[in-house]
Write a protein that holds these residues in place. Structure first.
Motif, PDB file in Angstrom:
ATOM      1  N   CYS A  14       4.738   8.232  -5.489  1.00  0.00           N
ATOM      2  CA  CYS A  14       4.065   7.806  -3.850  1.00  0.00           C
ATOM      3  C   CYS A  14       2.631   7.028  -4.693  1.00  0.00           C
ATOM      4  O   CYS A  14       1.752   6.321  -4.065  1.00  0.00           O
ATOM      5  CB  CYS A  14       3.031   8.877  -4.381  1.00  0.00           C
ATOM      6  SG  CYS A  14       3.786  10.450  -3.241  1.00  0.00           S
ATOM      7  N   PHE A  17       3.855   3.447  -3.753  1.00  0.00           N
ATOM      8  CA  PHE A  17       3.855   2.927  -2.559  1.00  0.00           C
ATOM      9  C   PHE A  17       2.360   3.028  -1.917  1.00  0.00           C
ATOM     10  O   PHE A  17       1.762   1.965  -1.365  1.00  0.00           O
ATOM     11  CB  PHE A  17       3.798   4.329  -1.065  1.00  0.00           C
ATOM     12  CG  PHE A  17       6.007   4.043  -1.446  1.00  0.00           C
ATOM     13  CD1 PHE A  17       6.408   3.007  -0.902  1.00  0.00           C
ATOM     14  CD2 PHE A  17       6.301   5.091  -2.137  1.00  0.00           C
ATOM     15  CE1 PHE A  17       7.517   2.765  -0.744  1.00  0.00           C
ATOM     16  CE2 PHE A  17       8.208   5.200  -2.558  1.00  0.00           C
ATOM     17  CZ  PHE A  17       8.436   4.133  -1.409  1.00  0.00           C
ATOM     18  N   LEU A  18       1.408   3.727  -2.912  1.00  0.00           N
ATOM     19  CA  LEU A  18      -0.189   3.055  -2.191  1.00  0.00           C
ATOM     20  C   LEU A  18      -0.417   2.184  -2.717  1.00  0.00           C
ATOM     21  O   LEU A  18      -1.184   1.572  -2.566  1.00  0.00           O
ATOM     22  CB  LEU A  18      -0.684   4.420  -3.159  1.00  0.00           C
ATOM     23  CG  LEU A  18      -0.855   6.019  -2.091  1.00  0.00           C
ATOM     24  CD1 LEU A  18      -1.147   7.208  -3.266  1.00  0.00           C
ATOM     25  CD2 LEU A  18      -1.366   5.799  -1.143  1.00  0.00           C
ATOM     26  N   SER A  19      -0.309   1.878  -4.597  1.00  0.00           N
ATOM     27  CA  SER A  19      -0.499   0.047  -4.723  1.00  0.00           C
ATOM     28  C   SER A  19       0.388  -0.303  -3.892  1.00  0.00           C
ATOM     29  O   SER A  19      -0.624  -2.024  -4.024  1.00  0.00           O
ATOM     30  CB  SER A  19       0.043   0.077  -6.368  1.00  0.00           C
ATOM     31  OG  SER A  19       1.543   0.065  -5.831  1.00  0.00           O
ATOM     32  N   VAL A  20       1.251  -0.773  -3.370  1.00  0.00           N
ATOM     33  CA  VAL A  20       1.888  -1.971  -2.287  1.00  0.00           C
ATOM     34  C   VAL A  20       0.779  -2.055  -1.253  1.00  0.00           C
ATOM     35  O   VAL A  20       0.381  -3.253  -0.702  1.00  0.00           O
ATOM     36  CB  VAL A  20       3.215  -1.238  -1.867  1.00  0.00           C
ATOM     37  CG1 VAL A  20       3.436  -2.382  -0.962  1.00  0.00           C
ATOM     38  CG2 VAL A  20       4.521  -1.635  -2.621  1.00  0.00           C
ATOM     39  N   GLY A  21       0.276  -0.950  -1.034  1.00  0.00           N
ATOM     40  CA  GLY A  21      -0.653  -0.416   0.292  1.00  0.00           C
ATOM     41  C   GLY A  21      -1.863  -1.018   0.049  1.00  0.00           C
ATOM     42  O   GLY A  21      -2.618  -2.008   0.249  1.00  0.00           O
ATOM     43  N   LEU A  22      -2.383  -0.622  -0.990  1.00  0.00           N
ATOM     44  CA  LEU A  22      -3.369  -1.215  -1.905  1.00  0.00           C
ATOM     45  C   LEU A  22      -3.619  -3.064  -2.028  1.00  0.00           C
ATOM     46  O   LEU A  22      -4.095  -3.555  -1.859  1.00  0.00           O
ATOM     47  CB  LEU A  22      -3.682  -0.960  -2.876  1.00  0.00           C
ATOM     48  CG  LEU A  22      -5.338  -0.633  -3.876  1.00  0.00           C
ATOM     49  CD1 LEU A  22      -6.423  -0.243  -3.005  1.00  0.00           C
ATOM     50  CD2 LEU A  22      -5.531  -0.329  -5.403  1.00  0.00           C
ATOM     51  N   VAL A  24      -1.466  -5.072  -0.107  1.00  0.00           N
ATOM     52  CA  VAL A  24      -1.765  -5.610   1.381  1.00  0.00           C
ATOM     53  C   VAL A  24      -3.756  -5.663   1.279  1.00  0.00           C
ATOM     54  O   VAL A  24      -4.169  -6.789   2.310  1.00  0.00           O
ATOM     55  CB  VAL A  24      -0.907  -5.580   2.785  1.00  0.00           C
ATOM     56  CG1 VAL A  24      -1.041  -5.637   3.917  1.00  0.00           C
ATOM     57  CG2 VAL A  24       0.144  -5.272   2.098  1.00  0.00           C
ATOM     58  N   ALA A  25      -4.587  -4.571   1.235  1.00  0.00           N
ATOM     59  CA  ALA A  25      -5.393  -4.325   1.917  1.00  0.00           C
ATOM     60  C   ALA A  25      -6.252  -4.826   1.133  1.00  0.00           C
ATOM     61  O   ALA A  25      -7.293  -5.249   1.522  1.00  0.00           O
ATOM     62  CB  ALA A  25      -5.621  -2.111   2.181  1.00  0.00           C
ATOM     63  N   SER A  26      -6.062  -4.547  -0.160  1.00  0.00           N
ATOM     64  CA  SER A  26      -7.206  -5.767  -1.113  1.00  0.00           C
ATOM     65  C   SER A  26      -7.073  -7.481  -0.689  1.00  0.00           C
ATOM     66  O   SER A  26      -7.886  -8.178  -0.935  1.00  0.00           O
ATOM     67  CB  SER A  26      -6.897  -5.803  -2.372  1.00  0.00           C
ATOM     68  OG  SER A  26      -5.583  -5.805  -3.078  1.00  0.00           O
TER      69      SER A  26
END
Length: 81
Positions: A14, A17-22, A24-26
């Motif tokens: 988890c 996956f969150l770090s991938v989203g983070l 992109v967001a960052s």
């Protein structure tokens, strides 16, 4: 040691996956806010994006530990009968 502290492979996956989203967001957020432009946003996105493989590797290591620990427990239970 991590497993004994309560961290499971699902937690590490988890986090990956969150770090991938983070990442992109960052990258998007840094590109809009950062006065230095795309170069700085790219570096920030890559920095955060490098966390994902580490978390996935920890998840794999924990999954192997959990799998081996489960088989050891089953063989001990089977031998006791």
């Amino acid at each position: 040691m991590l497993h004994e502290k309560g961290l499971k492979s699902e937690h590490a996956y988890c986090a990956g996956f969150l770090s991938v989203g983070l990442a992109v967001a960052s990258w998007f957020g840094s590109m809009k806010v950062e006065p230095l432009g795309v170069d700085r946003a790219d570096r920030w996105g890559i920095f955060v994006g490098e966390w994902a493989p580490t978390f996935f590797a920890i998840g794999l290591a924990l999954a192997n530990y959990e799998h081996n620990h489960e088989h050891e427990t089953e063989s001990l239970d089977f031998g006791a009968e």
